[in-house]
Design a protein around this motif. Sequence first.
Motif, PDB file in Angstrom:
ATOM      1  N   THR A 133       4.276   8.215   0.419  1.00 11.32           N
ATOM      2  CA  THR A 133       3.572   9.484   0.428  1.00 11.32           C
ATOM      3  C   THR A 133       3.316   9.961  -1.001  1.00 11.32           C
ATOM      4  O   THR A 133       2.299  10.596  -1.281  1.00 11.32           O
ATOM      5  N   GLY A 134       4.250   9.639  -1.920  1.00 17.48           N
ATOM      6  CA  GLY A 134       4.025   9.968  -3.320  1.00 17.48           C
ATOM      7  C   GLY A 134       2.774   9.293  -3.846  1.00 17.48           C
ATOM      8  O   GLY A 134       1.983   9.893  -4.578  1.00 17.48           O
ATOM      9  N   LEU A 135       2.602   8.027  -3.481  1.00 15.54           N
ATOM     10  CA  LEU A 135       1.372   7.324  -3.861  1.00 15.54           C
ATOM     11  C   LEU A 135       0.164   7.995  -3.230  1.00 15.54           C
ATOM     12  O   LEU A 135      -0.869   8.216  -3.875  1.00 15.54           O
ATOM     13  N   LEU A 136       0.291   8.334  -1.952  1.00 22.76           N
ATOM     14  CA  LEU A 136      -0.813   8.925  -1.207  1.00 22.76           C
ATOM     15  C   LEU A 136      -1.254  10.251  -1.811  1.00 22.76           C
ATOM     16  O   LEU A 136      -2.447  10.510  -1.992  1.00 22.76           O
ATOM     17  N   VAL A 137      -0.279  11.087  -2.176  1.00 23.68           N
ATOM     18  CA  VAL A 137      -0.597  12.424  -2.667  1.00 23.68           C
ATOM     19  C   VAL A 137      -0.947  12.412  -4.154  1.00 23.68           C
ATOM     20  O   VAL A 137      -1.909  13.054  -4.588  1.00 23.68           O
TER      21      VAL A 137
ATOM     22  N   LEU B 196      -4.278   2.130  -3.601  1.00 20.85           N
ATOM     23  CA  LEU B 196      -2.845   2.364  -3.504  1.00 20.85           C
ATOM     24  C   LEU B 196      -2.532   3.474  -2.504  1.00 20.85           C
ATOM     25  O   LEU B 196      -1.536   3.427  -1.784  1.00 20.85           O
ATOM     26  N   SER B 197      -3.399   4.479  -2.448  1.00 21.74           N
ATOM     27  CA  SER B 197      -3.202   5.550  -1.477  1.00 21.74           C
ATOM     28  C   SER B 197      -3.342   5.037  -0.057  1.00 21.74           C
ATOM     29  O   SER B 197      -2.623   5.463   0.849  1.00 21.74           O
ATOM     30  N   LEU B 198      -4.304   4.132   0.155  1.00 21.95           N
ATOM     31  CA  LEU B 198      -4.457   3.523   1.479  1.00 21.95           C
ATOM     32  C   LEU B 198      -3.187   2.751   1.847  1.00 21.95           C
ATOM     33  O   LEU B 198      -2.720   2.812   2.995  1.00 21.95           O
ATOM     34  N   MET B 199      -2.619   2.051   0.868  1.00 21.75           N
ATOM     35  CA  MET B 199      -1.336   1.397   1.101  1.00 21.75           C
ATOM     36  C   MET B 199      -0.277   2.432   1.476  1.00 21.75           C
ATOM     37  O   MET B 199       0.574   2.192   2.339  1.00 21.75           O
ATOM     38  N   GLY B 200      -0.332   3.572   0.787  1.00 19.09           N
ATOM     39  CA  GLY B 200       0.633   4.628   1.071  1.00 19.09           C
ATOM     40  C   GLY B 200       0.547   5.117   2.497  1.00 19.09           C
ATOM     41  O   GLY B 200       1.570   5.371   3.146  1.00 19.09           O
ATOM     42  N   ILE B 201      -0.663   5.261   3.018  1.00 18.04           N
ATOM     43  CA  ILE B 201      -0.834   5.690   4.406  1.00 18.04           C
ATOM     44  C   ILE B 201      -0.184   4.691   5.359  1.00 18.04           C
ATOM     45  O   ILE B 201       0.581   5.065   6.261  1.00 18.04           O
TER      46      ILE B 201
ATOM     47  N   LEU C   4     -10.074  -6.056  -0.025  1.00 18.55           N
ATOM     48  CA  LEU C   4      -9.054  -5.156  -0.558  1.00 18.55           C
ATOM     49  C   LEU C   4      -8.458  -4.281   0.542  1.00 18.55           C
ATOM     50  O   LEU C   4      -7.263  -3.965   0.514  1.00 18.55           O
ATOM     51  N   ILE C   5      -9.273  -3.891   1.518  1.00 14.74           N
ATOM     52  CA  ILE C   5      -8.754  -3.117   2.642  1.00 14.74           C
ATOM     53  C   ILE C   5      -7.788  -3.968   3.463  1.00 14.74           C
ATOM     54  O   ILE C   5      -6.727  -3.492   3.889  1.00 14.74           O
ATOM     55  N   ILE C   6      -8.133  -5.242   3.669  1.00 16.47           N
ATOM     56  CA  ILE C   6      -7.230  -6.139   4.390  1.00 16.47           C
ATOM     57  C   ILE C   6      -5.894  -6.251   3.657  1.00 16.47           C
ATOM     58  O   ILE C   6      -4.813  -6.164   4.254  1.00 16.47           O
ATOM     59  N   PHE C   7      -5.954  -6.418   2.331  1.00 12.54           N
ATOM     60  CA  PHE C   7      -4.726  -6.493   1.540  1.00 12.54           C
ATOM     61  C   PHE C   7      -3.929  -5.198   1.645  1.00 12.54           C
ATOM     62  O   PHE C   7      -2.701  -5.226   1.833  1.00 12.54           O
TER      63      PHE C   7
ATOM     64  N   TYR D 142      -0.221  -5.398   3.111  1.00 18.06           N
ATOM     65  CA  TYR D 142       0.831  -5.122   2.132  1.00 18.06           C
ATOM     66  C   TYR D 142       1.446  -3.746   2.361  1.00 18.06           C
ATOM     67  O   TYR D 142       2.670  -3.576   2.276  1.00 18.06           O
ATOM     68  N   GLY D 143       0.594  -2.774   2.671  1.00 18.23           N
ATOM     69  CA  GLY D 143       1.085  -1.409   2.811  1.00 18.23           C
ATOM     70  C   GLY D 143       2.061  -1.225   3.952  1.00 18.23           C
ATOM     71  O   GLY D 143       3.007  -0.438   3.845  1.00 18.23           O
ATOM     72  N   LEU D 144       1.875  -1.946   5.055  1.00 16.77           N
ATOM     73  CA  LEU D 144       2.740  -1.752   6.215  1.00 16.77           C
ATOM     74  C   LEU D 144       4.210  -2.017   5.925  1.00 16.77           C
ATOM     75  O   LEU D 144       5.083  -1.478   6.608  1.00 16.77           O
ATOM     76  N   ASP D 145       4.502  -2.834   4.917  1.00 20.67           N
ATOM     77  CA  ASP D 145       5.928  -3.110   4.671  1.00 20.67           C
ATOM     78  C   ASP D 145       6.340  -2.894   3.215  1.00 20.67           C
ATOM     79  O   ASP D 145       7.305  -3.478   2.746  1.00 20.67           O
ATOM     80  N   TRP D 146       5.621  -2.015   2.509  1.00 19.82           N
ATOM     81  CA  TRP D 146       5.963  -1.737   1.102  1.00 19.82           C
ATOM     82  C   TRP D 146       7.436  -1.355   0.962  1.00 19.82           C
ATOM     83  O   TRP D 146       8.195  -1.936   0.204  1.00 19.82           O
TER      84      TRP D 146
END
Length: 427
Positions: free
Chosen positions: A151-155, A278-283, A329-332, A336-340
Motif C-alpha cells: 500500500t505504501g507503494l500504491l499511495v 509499481l503501484s499496480l504491483m502494490g494493488i 509489463l501489466i502481465i509482470f 510479481y505483485g501477487l506475491d511481493w
Amino acid sequence: MIVQSRPFGQRYAFVVVAVIFLCLLIAAGLRSAPAVMMLPLEESFGWRRDVVSLAAAIGIFLYGLTGPFAAALMERIGLRRTLLASLVVMSGSTALSLLMTEPWHLLLTWGVFSGVGSGAVATVLGATIVNRWFKTNRGLVMGLMSASAATGLLVFLPLLAALAQSGGWKPVAIAIAAATACLVPLVWLLVPERPASIGMVRYGADADDVPPVPPASQGNFLTHTFSTLRRAVGTRVFWYLFATFFICGFTTNGLVGTHLIAFCGDMGIGQVQAAGLLSLMGIFDLIGTTLSGWLTDRFDPRKLLGVYYGIRGLSLIYLPYSGFSSTSLIIFAVLYGLDWIATVPPTLRLSNEAFGDRSGPIVFGWIVAGHQVGAAAAAFFGGTMRELQGNYELAFLIAGMTAIAAACISLLINTSRPAFEPEPQAA
C-alpha cells in the motif's frame, strides 16, 4: 498502573492495527523513496548511480539489522517509546537531508539514520503487535499489516514520482519528513502499550488469558537478543528460514523496489509511468498478501512459500525478455505483485511454530534481518551491474534463479517439533 479504558472492547485491537498499518505504510514510502530520487540526484549533483544505490543499500541493511534489537527493546522499555523515538529519527534524518551537498551526507541521512529509524517500524513491529494483541486470526492480521508495504507503494510512489519529476528530489524529502512527523501524535494517543494497559485481553482470548512473558522484558535486552540468536543458529530450521528470507529481500525491495524505475527509464519509460507500474504491483500485492494471511491460517505454510517463490522467480526471468510493452509489463506486475510480500505470513507462522510465542518474535526479527541483508545486497548489486554492463538484464535473471532456489528450500523446512526449549520465565 492506571488502566485507561478504550471503546470497542476487544475490537480495539483493530484500532491499534490501523495505526500501526499507517506507520508501516509511511516507513515503506521512506524506504522506496530512493527509487524515485535516483535520477534527480544524478541530475542535481552528478552522483553516479552506484553511489545512490550504496546509500539505499546501507539504509535497507540497517533497516533489517535494527529489527531484532527493536523487538527486544519494545519488550524492555516499551513499544510506544521505541516506536515514537523511531518516528522522530525517521522524520529528522529525512528533513536533515535537505541540507546535503556531499555523497557522504546522503549515506548518513538516507542510509544510516533513516535505516536505523525505520528498522523499528518494519515487519518485526507487525509481528510484535500480532503476538501481543491477537490470540486468533494472526495470519490474516499479519497479512494485512505486511500488505502495508504494498500500500505504501500504491499511495506514495506515483505521488513521489510526480514530485521528483516536477521539482527534483527535495519535494520528495519534504513529503516523507512531514508524513512521518504526523504519525507521532497518532501513536501517542491511540496505541496503548498492551491490552492489559486498557483492561483488556488479546483479541479472541478468554477473559482469564495470560499472555506469555517475553524473556526480553527482564534483564539486558542486548544480551537476550544475541542469546536468542546464538540458540537459533544451532537449528536447521533457522537457516532455512533465513536463507529463504534473504532471497525474498534480494528479489523484492532490494532489486525491484530500488531499480525497476531506473530499469524502465533505460527502456524509454518515464518515471511516473514506471511508478504507476509499481503501484499496480502494490494493488495486487495488497490482495495477494491479505489472501496469503488467510491461507496461512488454513494450509501448510511451506507449500505456500514454495508456490510464492516459484511464481516470483519465473516472473523475474520473464521481465528482461518481455519487450517492455504495456501488455507485457501489466502481465509482470500482476504475476510479481501477487506475491511481493505474500511470503511474510507463512514465514512468521513457521517461526512461531519452531521457536514459540516468547522467543518467536526476536528470532523472526533476525530472519527479517536476513531479508534486509539480501535486499541491501541486491540494491548495491543492481547498481554495480548497471555500471559494469550498461543494463540490468543479468541482474534480474540471477534474481529469478535465486527465487526458484528459495522455492525448493521452503519445502525442506520442518517445524514438527520445537527448534529449542523455551527459556524459563523469571519468577
